[in-house]
Design a protein around this motif. Structure first.
Motif, PDB file in Angstrom:
ATOM      1  N   MET A   1       0.836  -1.386   0.064  1.00 48.51           N
ATOM      2  CA  MET A   1      -0.136   0.000   0.065  1.00 48.51           C
ATOM      3  C   MET A   1       0.850   1.218   0.159  1.00 48.51           C
ATOM      4  O   MET A   1       1.993   1.311   0.614  1.00 48.51           O
ATOM      5  N   ASP A   2       0.859   2.064  -0.737  1.00 52.94           N
ATOM      6  CA  ASP A   2       1.415   3.225  -0.821  1.00 52.94           C
ATOM      7  C   ASP A   2       1.213   4.126   0.053  1.00 52.94           C
ATOM      8  O   ASP A   2       0.055   4.744   0.727  1.00 52.94           O
ATOM      9  N   GLU A   3       2.313   4.657   1.077  1.00 42.27           N
ATOM     10  CA  GLU A   3       2.126   5.207   2.205  1.00 42.27           C
ATOM     11  C   GLU A   3       1.571   6.775   1.935  1.00 42.27           C
ATOM     12  O   GLU A   3       0.952   7.131   2.783  1.00 42.27           O
ATOM     13  N   LYS A   4       1.988   7.306   0.748  1.00 43.26           N
ATOM     14  CA  LYS A   4       1.710   8.783   0.644  1.00 43.26           C
ATOM     15  C   LYS A   4       0.275   8.927   0.038  1.00 43.26           C
ATOM     16  O   LYS A   4      -0.499   9.778   0.736  1.00 43.26           O
ATOM     17  N   TRP A   5      -0.431   8.111  -0.440  1.00 49.24           N
ATOM     18  CA  TRP A   5      -1.865   7.904  -0.385  1.00 49.24           C
ATOM     19  C   TRP A   5      -2.606   7.437   0.594  1.00 49.24           C
ATOM     20  O   TRP A   5      -3.564   8.055   1.015  1.00 49.24           O
ATOM     21  N   LEU A   6      -2.203   6.581   1.176  1.00 47.46           N
ATOM     22  CA  LEU A   6      -2.677   6.431   2.566  1.00 47.46           C
ATOM     23  C   LEU A   6      -2.693   7.697   3.573  1.00 47.46           C
ATOM     24  O   LEU A   6      -3.726   7.851   4.158  1.00 47.46           O
ATOM     25  N   MET A  39      -2.204  -0.817   8.832  1.00 51.52           N
ATOM     26  CA  MET A  39      -1.677  -2.089   8.324  1.00 51.52           C
ATOM     27  C   MET A  39      -1.838  -3.240   9.165  1.00 51.52           C
ATOM     28  O   MET A  39      -2.260  -4.273   8.725  1.00 51.52           O
ATOM     29  N   LEU A  40      -2.101  -3.052  10.263  1.00 50.71           N
ATOM     30  CA  LEU A  40      -2.297  -4.385  11.182  1.00 50.71           C
ATOM     31  C   LEU A  40      -3.841  -4.792  10.968  1.00 50.71           C
ATOM     32  O   LEU A  40      -4.290  -6.001  10.899  1.00 50.71           O
ATOM     33  N   GLU A  41      -4.883  -3.623  11.078  1.00 52.71           N
ATOM     34  CA  GLU A  41      -6.122  -4.185  10.558  1.00 52.71           C
ATOM     35  C   GLU A  41      -6.367  -4.710   9.182  1.00 52.71           C
ATOM     36  O   GLU A  41      -6.968  -5.617   9.175  1.00 52.71           O
ATOM     37  N   ASN A  42      -5.437  -4.201   8.424  1.00 57.77           N
ATOM     38  CA  ASN A  42      -5.494  -4.748   6.956  1.00 57.77           C
ATOM     39  C   ASN A  42      -4.971  -6.050   6.899  1.00 57.77           C
ATOM     40  O   ASN A  42      -5.674  -6.887   6.012  1.00 57.77           O
ATOM     41  N   GLU A  43      -4.043  -6.614   7.728  1.00 54.27           N
ATOM     42  CA  GLU A  43      -3.701  -7.896   7.598  1.00 54.27           C
ATOM     43  C   GLU A  43      -4.548  -8.697   8.444  1.00 54.27           C
ATOM     44  O   GLU A  43      -4.647  -9.806   7.934  1.00 54.27           O
ATOM     45  N   THR A  44      -5.175  -8.313   9.480  1.00 56.21           N
ATOM     46  CA  THR A  44      -5.977  -8.980  10.174  1.00 56.21           C
ATOM     47  C   THR A  44      -7.164  -9.389   9.793  1.00 56.21           C
ATOM     48  O   THR A  44      -7.786 -10.239   9.667  1.00 56.21           O
ATOM     49  N   VAL A  50     -10.251  -0.802   2.248  1.00 52.81           N
ATOM     50  CA  VAL A  50      -9.154   0.096   2.960  1.00 52.81           C
ATOM     51  C   VAL A  50     -10.088   1.253   3.526  1.00 52.81           C
ATOM     52  O   VAL A  50      -9.467   1.418   4.539  1.00 52.81           O
ATOM     53  N   TYR A  51     -10.645   1.782   2.892  1.00 58.11           N
ATOM     54  CA  TYR A  51     -11.497   2.912   3.265  1.00 58.11           C
ATOM     55  C   TYR A  51     -12.065   2.520   4.719  1.00 58.11           C
ATOM     56  O   TYR A  51     -12.273   3.646   5.500  1.00 58.11           O
ATOM     57  N   GLU A  52     -12.903   1.554   4.924  1.00 58.87           N
ATOM     58  CA  GLU A  52     -13.576   1.150   6.010  1.00 58.87           C
ATOM     59  C   GLU A  52     -12.496   1.044   7.342  1.00 58.87           C
ATOM     60  O   GLU A  52     -12.816   1.552   8.342  1.00 58.87           O
TER      61      GLU A  52
END
Length: 64
Positions: A1-6, A39-44, A50-52
């Protein structure tokens, strides 16, 4: 995931919750914590959008 976009996504979400990003920008440690939690929630929960995840993490951050 692009950090700048995030980071831009997080800033937009913070604005929606009423935080003035220009007057109160995120510190490096705040951003690091938010990024790590996202990032942790995305892995879990890979099934979540991603928006949620960003909205959930930012909401939790704003209500602490």
């Amino acid at each position: 995931m692009d950090e700048k976009w995030l980071k831009k996504l997080v800033q937009n979400c913070l604005r929606q919750y009423g935080r003035d990003i220009e007057a109160f920008p995120l510190t490096d440690s705040e951003w690091a914590d938010l990024y790590q939690n996202i990032m942790l929630e995305n892995e879990t929960h890979p099934e979540m959008n991603v928006y949620e995840i960003v909205h959930d993490v930012v909401y939790e951050y704003m209500t602490k």
